[in-house]
Design a protein around this motif. Structure first.
Motif, short mmCIF file in Angstrom:
data_model
loop_
_atom_site.label_atom_id
_atom_site.label_comp_id
_atom_site.label_asym_id
_atom_site.label_seq_id
_atom_site.Cartn_x
_atom_site.Cartn_y
_atom_site.Cartn_z
N GLU A 1 -49.17 12.76 -2.08
CA GLU A 1 -49.20 12.20 -3.43
C GLU A 1 -48.03 12.66 -4.27
O GLU A 1 -47.60 11.97 -5.20
N THR A 2 -47.48 13.83 -3.95
CA THR A 2 -46.34 14.35 -4.72
C THR A 2 -45.02 13.72 -4.29
O THR A 2 -44.01 13.88 -4.97
N ARG A 3 -45.03 13.01 -3.15
CA ARG A 3 -43.81 12.42 -2.61
C ARG A 3 -43.73 10.92 -2.86
O ARG A 3 -42.71 10.30 -2.54
N LEU A 4 -44.77 10.33 -3.39
CA LEU A 4 -44.80 8.89 -3.64
C LEU A 4 -44.40 8.58 -5.07
O LEU A 4 -44.59 9.40 -5.99
N SER A 5 -43.87 7.40 -5.26
CA SER A 5 -43.54 6.95 -6.61
C SER A 5 -44.82 6.62 -7.37
O SER A 5 -45.89 6.47 -6.78
N THR A 6 -44.67 6.48 -8.67
CA THR A 6 -45.84 6.15 -9.49
C THR A 6 -46.41 4.80 -9.10
O THR A 6 -47.62 4.59 -9.06
N GLU A 7 -45.53 3.84 -8.77
CA GLU A 7 -45.99 2.50 -8.37
C GLU A 7 -46.79 2.57 -7.08
O GLU A 7 -47.83 1.92 -6.94
N ASP A 8 -46.30 3.40 -6.11
CA ASP A 8 -47.04 3.53 -4.86
C ASP A 8 -48.39 4.19 -5.09
O ASP A 8 -49.41 3.81 -4.49
N LEU A 9 -48.42 5.21 -5.96
CA LEU A 9 -49.69 5.87 -6.27
C LEU A 9 -50.67 4.90 -6.89
O LEU A 9 -51.87 4.89 -6.56
N GLN A 10 -50.18 4.08 -7.82
CA GLN A 10 -51.05 3.10 -8.46
C GLN A 10 -51.60 2.11 -7.44
O GLN A 10 -52.77 1.71 -7.49
N MET A 11 -50.76 1.73 -6.48
CA MET A 11 -51.21 0.78 -5.46
C MET A 11 -52.26 1.41 -4.57
O MET A 11 -53.28 0.78 -4.23
N VAL A 12 -52.05 2.68 -4.19
CA VAL A 12 -53.03 3.37 -3.34
C VAL A 12 -54.38 3.46 -4.04
O VAL A 12 -55.43 3.16 -3.46
N CYS B 1 -54.41 11.44 -5.29
CA CYS B 1 -53.49 10.46 -5.90
C CYS B 1 -53.85 10.21 -7.36
O CYS B 1 -52.97 10.10 -8.23
N GLU B 2 -55.14 10.11 -7.65
CA GLU B 2 -55.57 9.91 -9.04
C GLU B 2 -55.18 11.11 -9.90
O GLU B 2 -54.72 10.95 -11.04
N SER B 3 -55.35 12.32 -9.36
CA SER B 3 -54.98 13.52 -10.11
C SER B 3 -53.48 13.55 -10.38
O SER B 3 -53.04 13.92 -11.48
N GLU B 4 -52.69 13.16 -9.39
CA GLU B 4 -51.23 13.15 -9.57
C GLU B 4 -50.82 12.11 -10.62
O GLU B 4 -49.95 12.37 -11.45
N LEU B 5 -51.48 10.95 -10.60
CA LEU B 5 -51.20 9.92 -11.62
C LEU B 5 -51.51 10.45 -13.01
O LEU B 5 -50.72 10.26 -13.95
N SER B 6 -52.65 11.10 -13.15
CA SER B 6 -53.04 11.64 -14.45
C SER B 6 -52.05 12.71 -14.91
O SER B 6 -51.67 12.77 -16.08
#
Length: 319
Positions: A235-246, A272-277
């Motif tokens: 989750e720390t290596r993905l872009s915000t867009e990829d995280l949102q898609m996941v 992933c949700e925690s990283e987005l937040s």
């Protein structure tokens, strides 16, 4: 079918007594516990009310005379002989017992009495009580609750204050959860608008990096799938867009895409949700700092301009 045997049961205080007709010792335990308000899962011991003899043998139970009075004891209850007061003070004990009996009989129809008996047997049962149950115990007049519990009024008053504190804490927790839910809804709405705007801009011209194919079934770029499957803390290596898609795909879809079990996939989505937040909080903090910086720059520019005007004025006067 075995002959049914009339008998009586009471609790260890002898304040509650009921007549039963049962065919066996086990049935006596079941029905007696039900009438006395005991929890069905709690083990009980059957003793003779008059001398405390433990009754475990079925044959011995059947040999006892009709209308024998039994006492049902919980694990912490103990048998004690009936107190008898003779001489001129006998009427005092008799009146006291009548008074207690009247109070208990009057409260039998009250819903709080059963709750009070639960507390008397185990104070920890307050954890399992609903807010409605707690409120009913708080609303009971202190003297009546003290009589039912067998506590001094001061101790009962402290107990009611504690129950009120439990109610207040539950109310605070509920309000905190409601505020958190409102915040999350606002964040989801804001992220949805940002994602939609970004999607509209990207859809004008989408370039897939060389050597990176898009998986038609999942919609992910192959590089993203490689990161998800092979990296530690992906989750720390993905872009915000990829995280949102996941996160938007959900557990079931991602479980099929990754070929993982439900527990592992759920853990990944939570991370992933925690990283987005976390990223959202960072963005908000940066925006706040940027606003403060812009305001500081504006004030500094104004001060420099005033300083320049003050510097030019002497030279103009010299001319």
């Amino acid at each position: 079918m075995a002959d049914r045997k009339p008998c009586k049961v009471c609790n260890f205080t002898r304040q509650k007594s009921y007549g039963l007709v049962v065919p066996s010792l086990e049935e006596l335990k079941i029905k007696g516990s039900e009438f006395l308000g005991f929890t069905p899962q709690d083990p009980v011991t059957v003793v003779l009310e008059d001398d405390g003899t433990i009754v475990k043998d079925e044959a011995y139970f059947l040999c006892l005379p009709l209308n024998t009075k039994f006492m049902l004891l919980h694990e912490k209850d103990t048998w004690s002989p009936l107190r008898r007061v003779d001489g001129g003070t006998a009427w005092m004990a008799r009146d006291s017992m009548m008074l207690e009996s009247d109070v208990v009989d009057a409260a039998l129809g009250a819903p709080w009495l059963e709750l009070a008996l639960q507390l008397k047997q185990d104070l920890a049962s307050v954890i399992l009580m609903s807010e409605e149950d707690l409120q009913s115990l708080v609303d009971v007049p202190c003297p009546e609750l003290a009589t039912a519990l067998g506590f001094p009024e001061k101790k009962t008053e402290n107990l009611q204050e504690t129950l009120q504190m439990v109610l207040d804490r539950r109310e605070e927790e509920r309000q905190s959860k409601e505020l958190l839910q409102l915040f999350l809804k606002a964040v989801e709405k804001e992220e949805g608008q940002t994602l939609e705007q970004t999607s509209d801009e990207v859809n004008v011209s989408v370039d897939v990096p060389d050597g990176m194919e898009v998986d038609q079934a999942s919609g992910f770029i192959s590089r993203t799938l490689m990161v998800l499957k092979g990296k530690t803390s992906p989750e720390t290596r993905l872009s915000t867009e990829d995280l949102q898609m996941v996160v938007a795909k959900g557990v079931e879809v991602m479980q099929q895409v990754l070929g993982w079990d439900k527990v592992r996939t759920s853990t990944l989505l939570q991370e992933c949700e925690s990283e987005l937040s976390r990223r959202l909080q960072q963005v908000q903090a940066v925006q706040s700092m940027r606003g403060n910086t812009q305001q500081g720059d504006s004030n500094q520019s104004s001060n420099e301009k005033n300083h320049e005007e003050c510097t030019e004025m002497p030279s103009q006067r010299g001319k």
